[in-house]
Write a protein that holds these residues in place. Structure first.
Motif, PDB file in Angstrom:
ATOM      1  N   GLY A 107       0.464  -1.337  -0.140  1.00  4.44           N
ATOM      2  CA  GLY A 107       0.144   0.024  -0.344  1.00  4.44           C
ATOM      3  C   GLY A 107       0.572   1.584  -0.425  1.00  4.44           C
ATOM      4  N   ARG A 108       2.173   0.868   0.473  1.00  2.00           N
ATOM      5  CA  ARG A 108       2.670   2.763   0.354  1.00  2.00           C
ATOM      6  C   ARG A 108       3.749   2.570  -0.966  1.00  2.00           C
ATOM      7  N   ALA A 109       3.897   1.658  -1.825  1.00  2.00           N
ATOM      8  CA  ALA A 109       4.630   1.772  -2.389  1.00  2.00           C
ATOM      9  C   ALA A 109       4.598   2.417  -3.457  1.00  2.00           C
ATOM     10  N   GLU A 110       5.739   3.002  -4.184  1.00  2.00           N
ATOM     11  CA  GLU A 110       5.664   4.249  -4.603  1.00  2.00           C
ATOM     12  C   GLU A 110       5.471   3.823  -6.402  1.00  2.00           C
ATOM     13  N   THR A 111       4.335   3.975  -6.820  1.00  2.00           N
ATOM     14  CA  THR A 111       4.691   3.542  -8.675  1.00  2.00           C
ATOM     15  C   THR A 111       5.255   4.963  -9.751  1.00  2.00           C
ATOM     16  N   ILE A 112       5.932   5.774  -9.144  1.00  2.00           N
ATOM     17  CA  ILE A 112       6.353   6.643 -10.081  1.00  2.00           C
ATOM     18  C   ILE A 112       7.239   5.916 -10.660  1.00  2.00           C
ATOM     19  N   ASP A 113       8.592   5.183 -10.041  1.00  2.00           N
ATOM     20  CA  ASP A 113       9.107   4.881 -11.434  1.00  2.00           C
ATOM     21  C   ASP A 113       8.998   3.438 -11.404  1.00  2.00           C
ATOM     22  N   ASN A 114       8.435   2.963 -12.646  1.00  2.00           N
ATOM     23  CA  ASN A 114       8.846   2.673 -13.209  1.00  2.00           C
ATOM     24  C   ASN A 114      10.386   1.878 -14.155  1.00  2.00           C
ATOM     25  N   TRP A 115      11.379   2.120 -13.704  1.00  2.00           N
ATOM     26  CA  TRP A 115      12.214   1.491 -14.579  1.00  2.00           C
ATOM     27  C   TRP A 115      13.463   1.190 -14.307  1.00  2.00           C
ATOM     28  N   PRO A 116      13.990   0.343 -14.433  1.00  2.00           N
ATOM     29  CA  PRO A 116      13.889  -0.487 -15.788  1.00  2.00           C
ATOM     30  C   PRO A 116      12.665  -1.383 -15.345  1.00  2.00           C
ATOM     31  N   PHE A 128      23.822  -1.015 -19.571  1.00  2.00           N
ATOM     32  CA  PHE A 128      24.467  -1.697 -18.590  1.00  2.00           C
ATOM     33  C   PHE A 128      25.454  -2.261 -18.497  1.00  2.00           C
ATOM     34  N   SER A 129      26.411  -2.677 -18.456  1.00  2.00           N
ATOM     35  CA  SER A 129      26.533  -3.686 -18.438  1.00  2.00           C
ATOM     36  C   SER A 129      26.961  -4.211 -17.554  1.00  2.00           C
ATOM     37  N   GLN A 130      27.871  -5.873 -17.251  1.00  2.00           N
ATOM     38  CA  GLN A 130      28.057  -6.291 -16.338  1.00  2.00           C
ATOM     39  C   GLN A 130      29.014  -5.854 -15.214  1.00  2.00           C
ATOM     40  N   ALA A 131      29.739  -5.465 -15.219  1.00  2.00           N
ATOM     41  CA  ALA A 131      30.605  -4.687 -14.260  1.00  2.00           C
ATOM     42  C   ALA A 131      29.219  -3.743 -13.345  1.00  2.00           C
ATOM     43  N   GLU A 132      28.607  -2.998 -13.912  1.00  2.00           N
ATOM     44  CA  GLU A 132      28.152  -1.941 -13.080  1.00  2.00           C
ATOM     45  C   GLU A 132      26.389  -2.234 -13.042  1.00  2.00           C
ATOM     46  N   LEU A 133      26.251  -3.754 -12.883  1.00  2.00           N
ATOM     47  CA  LEU A 133      25.121  -4.136 -12.346  1.00  2.00           C
ATOM     48  C   LEU A 133      25.591  -4.864 -11.078  1.00  2.00           C
ATOM     49  N   ALA A 134      24.181  -5.000  -9.519  1.00  2.00           N
ATOM     50  CA  ALA A 134      25.268  -6.039  -8.691  1.00  2.00           C
ATOM     51  C   ALA A 134      23.563  -6.385  -8.003  1.00  2.00           C
ATOM     52  N   ILE A 135      23.088  -7.735  -7.614  1.00  2.00           N
ATOM     53  CA  ILE A 135      22.101  -8.302  -7.671  1.00  2.00           C
ATOM     54  C   ILE A 135      22.889  -8.713  -5.795  1.00  2.00           C
ATOM     55  N   THR A 136      21.915  -8.645  -5.034  1.00  2.00           N
ATOM     56  CA  THR A 136      22.126  -8.943  -4.053  1.00  2.00           C
ATOM     57  C   THR A 136      20.391  -9.381  -2.834  1.00  2.00           C
ATOM     58  N   MET A 166      14.598 -10.498   0.716  1.00  2.00           N
ATOM     59  CA  MET A 166      14.315  -9.144  -0.316  1.00  2.00           C
ATOM     60  C   MET A 166      15.221  -9.715  -1.935  1.00  2.00           C
ATOM     61  N   LEU A 167      15.305  -8.751  -3.361  1.00  2.00           N
ATOM     62  CA  LEU A 167      16.057  -9.084  -3.209  1.00  2.00           C
ATOM     63  C   LEU A 167      15.787  -7.935  -4.120  1.00  2.00           C
ATOM     64  N   VAL A 168      17.315  -7.689  -4.419  1.00  2.00           N
ATOM     65  CA  VAL A 168      17.833  -5.649  -4.949  1.00  2.00           C
ATOM     66  C   VAL A 168      18.312  -6.083  -5.826  1.00  2.00           C
ATOM     67  N   VAL A 169      17.879  -5.460  -7.598  1.00  2.00           N
ATOM     68  CA  VAL A 169      18.873  -4.968  -8.085  1.00  2.00           C
ATOM     69  C   VAL A 169      18.573  -4.326  -7.928  1.00  2.00           C
ATOM     70  N   SER A 170      20.385  -3.247  -8.371  1.00  2.18           N
ATOM     71  CA  SER A 170      20.820  -2.194  -8.843  1.00  2.18           C
ATOM     72  C   SER A 170      21.550  -2.236  -9.927  1.00  2.18           C
ATOM     73  N   GLY A 171      22.208  -0.964 -10.668  1.00  2.00           N
ATOM     74  CA  GLY A 171      22.943  -0.363 -11.376  1.00  2.00           C
ATOM     75  C   GLY A 171      23.762   0.843 -11.354  1.00  2.00           C
ATOM     76  N   GLN A 179      17.473   1.407  -8.732  1.00  2.22           N
ATOM     77  CA  GLN A 179      18.177   0.077  -7.703  1.00  2.22           C
ATOM     78  C   GLN A 179      15.901  -0.327  -7.737  1.00  2.22           C
ATOM     79  N   ARG A 180      16.276  -1.423  -7.796  1.00  7.50           N
ATOM     80  CA  ARG A 180      14.273  -2.559  -7.976  1.00  7.50           C
ATOM     81  C   ARG A 180      14.786  -3.529  -6.950  1.00  7.50           C
ATOM     82  N   GLN A 181      13.344  -3.525  -5.665  1.00  7.32           N
ATOM     83  CA  GLN A 181      13.450  -4.685  -5.181  1.00  7.32           C
ATOM     84  C   GLN A 181      12.484  -5.368  -5.466  1.00  7.32           C
ATOM     85  N   PHE A 182      12.159  -6.982  -5.684  1.00  4.39           N
ATOM     86  CA  PHE A 182      11.427  -7.574  -5.213  1.00  4.39           C
ATOM     87  C   PHE A 182      11.275  -8.645  -3.706  1.00  4.39           C
TER      88      PHE A 182
END
Length: 157
Positions: A28-37, A58-66, A71-76, A96-99
């Motif tokens: 319910g608190r999630a922001e829907t403004i940021d829809n990229w990527p 983005f290259s492989q070196a510029e991406l991070a998956i944690t 919680m899965l966090v994908v950031s570039g 930064q995208r969280q799942f």
């Protein structure tokens, strides 16, 4: 129009559902403004999932998956290059995208091909948590229990 729901009465009358209720509050608190990527979530088979995310530029070196807990966090983050004066900057330089993952979901593989990042997930339920069949024995009788009678004292009237 968004209405916020109050789940506090459910906390008083339920046991073990805290994570689910917290997830509903967070949604319910999630922001829907940021829809990229942009991304897709696909169920590839029973217990197997794949996240496909368009991360062009983005290259492989510029991406991070944690993965931390559930919680899965994908950031570039684009590497700082030359000093360039932009007249307009419309291409994202970071994200930064969280799942939120269910219990026992683990990342098993990740790959980057032609600007498409794929993350394979697998749900692995521990053996002790899986349902098991209990054998019912026919010939096993209940043990005999000796019962004793407790007599009440009789009073003469």
């Amino acid at each position: 129009m968004r209405t916020n729901l109050d789940f506090s009465p459910l906390f008083r009358s339920s046991i073990g559902f805290e994570r689910m209720l917290n997830a509903l509050e967070a949604a319910g608190r999630a922001e829907t403004i940021d829809n990229w990527p942009p991304y897709d979530i696909v169920k590839t088979s029973e217990g197997d999932y794949r996240i496909a995310m368009a991360v062009a530029g983005f290259s492989q070196a510029e991406l991070a998956i944690t993965q931390e807990q559930n919680m899965l966090v994908v950031s570039g983050q684009k590497a700082n290059g030359e000093d360039v004066q932009y007249l307009h900057r419309g291409i994202a330089g970071r994200f930064q995208r969280q799942f939120e993952l269910a219990d026992h979901v683990k990342v098993v593989d990740a790959g980057l091909v032609n600007g498409l990042l794929t993350i394979d997930l697998k749900r692995e339920i521990p053996e002790e948590m899986k349902p098991r069949q209990i054998e019912i024995k026919v010939d096993k009788a209940l043990p005999k229990v000796k019962t004793t009678q407790i007599e009440a004292k009789k009073n003469a009237a």
